[in-house]
Design a protein around this motif. Sequence first.
Motif, PDB file in Angstrom:
ATOM      1  N   THR A   7       0.837  -1.061  -0.250  1.00 24.01           N
ATOM      2  CA  THR A   7      -0.060  -0.341   0.079  1.00 24.01           C
ATOM      3  C   THR A   7       0.525   1.255  -0.004  1.00 24.01           C
ATOM      4  OG1 THR A   7      -1.576  -1.799   1.030  1.00 24.01           O
ATOM      5  CG2 THR A   7      -1.900   1.144   1.356  1.00 24.01           C
ATOM      6  N   MET A  11      -2.300   1.393  -3.070  1.00 23.09           N
ATOM      7  CA  MET A  11      -2.912   1.276  -2.798  1.00 23.09           C
ATOM      8  C   MET A  11      -2.794  -0.222  -2.606  1.00 23.09           C
ATOM      9  SD  MET A  11      -4.365  -0.031  -6.912  1.00 23.09           S
ATOM     10  CE  MET A  11      -3.721   1.747  -7.681  1.00 23.09           C
ATOM     11  N   SER A  12      -3.994  -1.275  -1.997  1.00 25.96           N
ATOM     12  CA  SER A  12      -3.886  -2.438  -1.203  1.00 25.96           C
ATOM     13  C   SER A  12      -3.659  -3.654  -2.457  1.00 25.96           C
ATOM     14  CB  SER A  12      -4.778  -2.761  -0.314  1.00 25.96           C
ATOM     15  OG  SER A  12      -6.069  -2.761  -1.307  1.00 25.96           O
ATOM     16  N   THR A  48      -6.655  -4.142  -4.684  1.00 28.83           N
ATOM     17  CA  THR A  48      -7.038  -2.655  -4.847  1.00 28.83           C
ATOM     18  C   THR A  48      -6.971  -3.479  -6.761  1.00 28.83           C
ATOM     19  OG1 THR A  48      -8.531  -1.964  -3.090  1.00 28.83           O
ATOM     20  CG2 THR A  48      -7.693  -1.220  -5.182  1.00 28.83           C
ATOM     21  N   PHE A  49      -5.390  -3.409  -5.786  1.00 33.31           N
ATOM     22  CA  PHE A  49      -4.966  -3.968  -7.564  1.00 33.31           C
ATOM     23  C   PHE A  49      -4.977  -4.832  -8.373  1.00 33.31           C
ATOM     24  CE2 PHE A  49      -1.275  -5.422 -10.020  1.00 33.31           C
ATOM     25  CZ  PHE A  49      -0.599  -4.384 -10.408  1.00 33.31           C
ATOM     26  N   ARG A  50      -5.395  -5.920  -7.174  1.00 26.47           N
ATOM     27  CA  ARG A  50      -5.892  -7.084  -8.177  1.00 26.47           C
ATOM     28  C   ARG A  50      -6.997  -6.528  -8.786  1.00 26.47           C
ATOM     29  NH1 ARG A  50      -5.409 -12.920  -5.506  1.00 26.47           N
ATOM     30  NH2 ARG A  50      -3.218 -13.385  -6.906  1.00 26.47           N
ATOM     31  N   ASN A  51      -8.143  -6.438  -8.548  1.00 26.82           N
ATOM     32  CA  ASN A  51      -9.222  -5.486  -9.079  1.00 26.82           C
ATOM     33  C   ASN A  51      -8.966  -4.915  -9.966  1.00 26.82           C
ATOM     34  OD1 ASN A  51     -10.793  -8.093  -7.081  1.00 26.82           O
ATOM     35  ND2 ASN A  51     -10.530  -6.344  -5.480  1.00 26.82           N
ATOM     36  N   LYS A  52      -8.506  -4.111 -10.146  1.00 23.45           N
ATOM     37  CA  LYS A  52      -8.635  -3.019 -10.835  1.00 23.45           C
ATOM     38  C   LYS A  52      -8.108  -3.403 -12.022  1.00 23.45           C
ATOM     39  CE  LYS A  52      -6.927   1.509 -11.143  1.00 23.45           C
ATOM     40  NZ  LYS A  52      -5.978   2.742 -10.884  1.00 23.45           N
TER      41      LYS A  52
END
Length: 285
Positions: free
Chosen positions: A269, A274-275, A278-282
């Motif tokens: 982070t 970002m977490s 969050t990086f994976r989902n984005k």
Amino acid sequence: MPKKSNHIPINTMVDMFGAGIAIGRASITELQTFEVAEQSHRDDYHLFFVLEKGNLSFEIDFQKYNAKSFSVIYIHPNQVHRLGPFENVTASFWAINNENLNPEYLKLLEDITPAKPLTLNEETFSIISEAVTLCIKLSERKNEKLHQSLLKDSCNTLVALVASQYLELSKSMDALSRFEIISKAFKTLLESNFISSKKPTEYAQTLNVSTAYLNECVKNTTGHSVSYHIQQRIILEAKRLLYHSGKSVKEIATELGYDEYNYFSRLFTKVTGMSALTFRNKNHD
């Protein structure tokens, strides 16, 4: 979205080419994609393209590139990459594994990684293109008693020609300052040891310099501290695994040498803003 593997896919030399060296040239006139190349993956060999005609889009470690005619592209085995769709392209390529690569050239390739596509001048392009043509002809002469030796030597010549173009963009070792020599040695060590060694003191001890002096060398040369480079290398590997594999964040933390999952999460982070989730989902495909 299909479930991802727990490992970044690796294309092996045996599966792709059935040998330790491969070379060829192709012209693609209609819009095409190649499933094995358009999916993000690593190779267990060194891969070179010389783009003779047209444009070629591709991605290497989250950086997008668009190469034009007279460009050479080198992809190192560690780099995660994929090709985009293309048409009206003529390109030659060669692939070679470590076993067949001249050890001196392997060291040079390690030093220029990561390498960006290079645009060649007309004379250099002509020489490399002619060398590729000769190498292809030699590869087809399978009845030659020294066929493998001829193929190996000619392919290594191509590697040397390309490596020399990258070297022209950097200083020779004789021209490097003491700071630059130490910084270069640190970067080489970092690539091999970032999972097991995460403290600047460990690299300083290996290089037989003080931690303060190592930091001075690296910061003077690159503008960033030793800790910054260590963190960036770790986070690049974390991004690769988050994006291209189905491993959990905890599994990735463990693979990267972090017993404390929370510490890894805070580091990710801090560096990226970002977490990890969050990086994976984005960045889902």
